[in-house]
Design a protein around this motif. Sequence first.
Motif, PDB file in Angstrom:
ATOM      1  N   GLY A  37     -26.184 -22.781  26.060  1.00 35.51           N
ATOM      2  CA  GLY A  37     -26.421 -22.436  24.657  1.00 35.51           C
ATOM      3  C   GLY A  37     -27.745 -22.910  24.119  1.00 35.51           C
ATOM      4  N   CYS A  38     -27.776 -23.061  22.802  1.00 31.72           N
ATOM      5  CA  CYS A  38     -29.044 -23.220  22.088  1.00 31.72           C
ATOM      6  C   CYS A  38     -29.411 -24.700  21.900  1.00 31.72           C
ATOM      7  CB  CYS A  38     -28.945 -22.531  20.734  1.00 31.72           C
ATOM      8  SG  CYS A  38     -27.749 -23.323  19.640  1.00 31.72           S
ATOM      9  N   ASN A  41     -26.825 -27.226  20.836  1.00 28.53           N
ATOM     10  CA  ASN A  41     -25.999 -27.767  21.908  1.00 28.53           C
ATOM     11  C   ASN A  41     -26.766 -28.802  22.724  1.00 28.53           C
ATOM     12  OD1 ASN A  41     -23.647 -26.465  21.337  1.00 28.53           O
ATOM     13  ND2 ASN A  41     -23.437 -25.506  23.349  1.00 28.53           N
ATOM     14  N   CYS A  74     -21.201 -22.475  25.053  1.00 24.20           N
ATOM     15  CA  CYS A  74     -21.759 -21.574  24.035  1.00 24.20           C
ATOM     16  C   CYS A  74     -20.849 -20.349  23.940  1.00 24.20           C
ATOM     17  CB  CYS A  74     -23.160 -21.163  24.468  1.00 24.20           C
ATOM     18  SG  CYS A  74     -23.916 -19.844  23.500  1.00 24.20           S
ATOM     19  N   ALA A  75     -20.786 -19.736  22.768  1.00 25.61           N
ATOM     20  CA  ALA A  75     -19.905 -18.570  22.587  1.00 25.61           C
ATOM     21  C   ALA A  75     -20.646 -17.360  22.050  1.00 25.61           C
ATOM     22  CB  ALA A  75     -18.776 -18.938  21.620  1.00 25.61           C
ATOM     23  N   VAL A  76     -21.983 -17.425  21.999  1.00 27.34           N
ATOM     24  CA  VAL A  76     -22.724 -16.424  21.232  1.00 27.34           C
ATOM     25  C   VAL A  76     -22.650 -15.035  21.862  1.00 27.34           C
ATOM     26  CG1 VAL A  76     -25.095 -16.655  22.150  1.00 27.34           C
ATOM     27  CG2 VAL A  76     -24.740 -16.256  19.722  1.00 27.34           C
ATOM     28  N   CYS A 108     -19.171 -24.691  21.335  1.00 26.67           N
ATOM     29  CA  CYS A 108     -18.772 -23.555  20.502  1.00 26.67           C
ATOM     30  C   CYS A 108     -17.590 -22.771  21.058  1.00 26.67           C
ATOM     31  CB  CYS A 108     -19.976 -22.644  20.309  1.00 26.67           C
ATOM     32  SG  CYS A 108     -21.264 -23.464  19.355  1.00 26.67           S
ATOM     33  N   VAL A 193     -21.096 -17.790  15.303  1.00 22.82           N
ATOM     34  CA  VAL A 193     -21.480 -19.168  14.971  1.00 22.82           C
ATOM     35  C   VAL A 193     -20.747 -19.740  13.735  1.00 22.82           C
ATOM     36  CG1 VAL A 193     -23.422 -20.652  14.286  1.00 22.82           C
ATOM     37  CG2 VAL A 193     -23.687 -19.061  16.190  1.00 22.82           C
ATOM     38  N   ARG A 197     -18.946 -23.280  14.248  1.00 22.82           N
ATOM     39  CA  ARG A 197     -19.694 -24.470  13.799  1.00 22.82           C
ATOM     40  C   ARG A 197     -19.388 -24.828  12.353  1.00 22.82           C
ATOM     41  NH1 ARG A 197     -23.291 -27.469  16.748  1.00 22.82           N
ATOM     42  NH2 ARG A 197     -23.473 -26.656  18.847  1.00 22.82           N
ATOM     43  N   GLN A 228     -28.855 -24.032  11.913  1.00 23.68           N
ATOM     44  CA  GLN A 228     -28.709 -22.585  12.079  1.00 23.68           C
ATOM     45  C   GLN A 228     -29.520 -21.835  11.046  1.00 23.68           C
ATOM     46  OE1 GLN A 228     -27.710 -21.071  14.473  1.00 23.68           O
ATOM     47  NE2 GLN A 228     -26.465 -22.559  15.559  1.00 23.68           N
TER      48      GLN A 228
END
Length: 465
Positions: A37-38, A41, A74-76, A108, A193, A197, A228
């Motif tokens: 992830g980003c 994370n 991550c879940a994006v 996430c 997100v 989050r 974010q």
Amino acid sequence: MSRAGELFENGRIQDAVTAVRRLIAGSGKKYYVKTFGCQQNEADSERIAGMCEDMGYLPADSPDEASLIVVNTCAVREHAEKKAISVTGQYKHLKNADPGLVISMCGCMVSRASRAEQIKKSLPYVDFTFGTSDIHLFPVLLSDRLAGGKRRFELPPDNPPIVEGIPVRRESGFRAWLSIMYGCDNFCSYCIVPYVRGRERSRNPADVLREAEELIGAGYRDVTLLGQNVNSYGRNCPFGCDFPGLMRRIDAIDGDYLIRFMTSHPKDATRELADTIAGSRHIAHQYHLPAQSGSDSVLRSMNRGYTFDEYAEKAGYIRRVIPDVTLTSDIIVGFPGETEEDFEDTLRLLRTVRYDMVYSFIYSPRRGTPAAEDPAQVPDEVKGERMRRLLELQTGISSEINEKYYGKVLRVLIHGKSKNDPGMLETRTEGGKILLIPDDGTEAGEFVNARVTGTGAFLLYGERG
Ligand code: SAH
Ligand code: SF4
Ligand code: F3S
């Protein structure tokens, strides 16, 4: 000094830290954190590593040396979730070989009830999971499990606190993440997100400033303010400090350093923010302003809150007041209902704004978000074909922009030896571009001047100048 929220040093958490310390004292046990992830994370993983070391674990170079593994998920997009599950699956044989191994997942993906349930059922070797806003509870969950407690799958509370004082083990000695806010309230119709989050909440500026002073005092050269939606910092808070105000307070700290920020939302990208960057001593001339699309109708169904013209006007203002800015964007290709005309509007936006670089993503339906329910999903072949056209156009624009750097002398920060180009040092320009120079032994973390001797779409080459 007043602080918002809870402190890591409170009773329950410290009792757990002490209990784990006693249990593993002198054992030489190691931990391993795998991050997807980003930057949020990555920043969270540095806190998890900090807590592991606070409890007495040593860092492991690979998962097979570890007695404690944490997978930060991550879940994006769907791909990110699949990756986390398959990597965690590879740790199963380690648990078979060492039943004392603790495997945990956080981040996430496991902040959603459906996914946490799925992990509970399909990955029985996972000991516990915890959500993005429950990071401070990690020692408690670990200590309970080591004491023989049941497997646990914690979901984030509705109104999570901001917890200050969590120990951090930073990956780098010269580059640092500095979270200024958590969560997101924008609910863009494609995005998971806000569901994983939680609600937007800003740290107290006094806490942010103290951390910035500590980092700069310790010699950090490149500090990225994270959130974010950083430019809505301070909204609904009693602090009386908005994002430009926070930046000005940080910029007033003396030292040789750069401040960056990630990510800002176009609807909150004010002229004051651009003017603040232009007039600052330390804020890097880099602006990531994700547009997502150039079509007004797609932007409306995405719930983004701006039109093509409003966006282009803001981008134009930024380029006017910060002429050497590196301007970048995120674009989603194949959003439900996106027609050929809509997509051409996106290409027109790219030609109008002329970004230095674009991060483009094929739309990935996320269950639970409104866009995933839209019956007008774009077929995969069309998404792929549009992606290729977008990349082709942007590669040309990026090359043309970079060519203008030829012969210029830029101040760059040495990041270390290049992994792909042996004998070269990888550096970053103030705008965040990668520039390679011959390796003359200069240490990572130093600023040097480099003259640009070669350019490409994604890279600059240079020599000390
Ligand atoms: N808060 C940041 C971005 C967070 S996610 C912002 O608003 O800019 C990073 C990027 O992932 C987004 O900008 C978007 O381009 C992309 N993204 C988010 N959800 C996506 C989805 N469902 N499919 C494809 N890309 C997505
Ligand atoms: Fe997602 Fe939109 Fe929030 Fe960014 S601003 S995290 S894209 S909902
Ligand atoms: Fe992924 Fe969560 Fe970041 S979904 S992109 S790790 S905020």
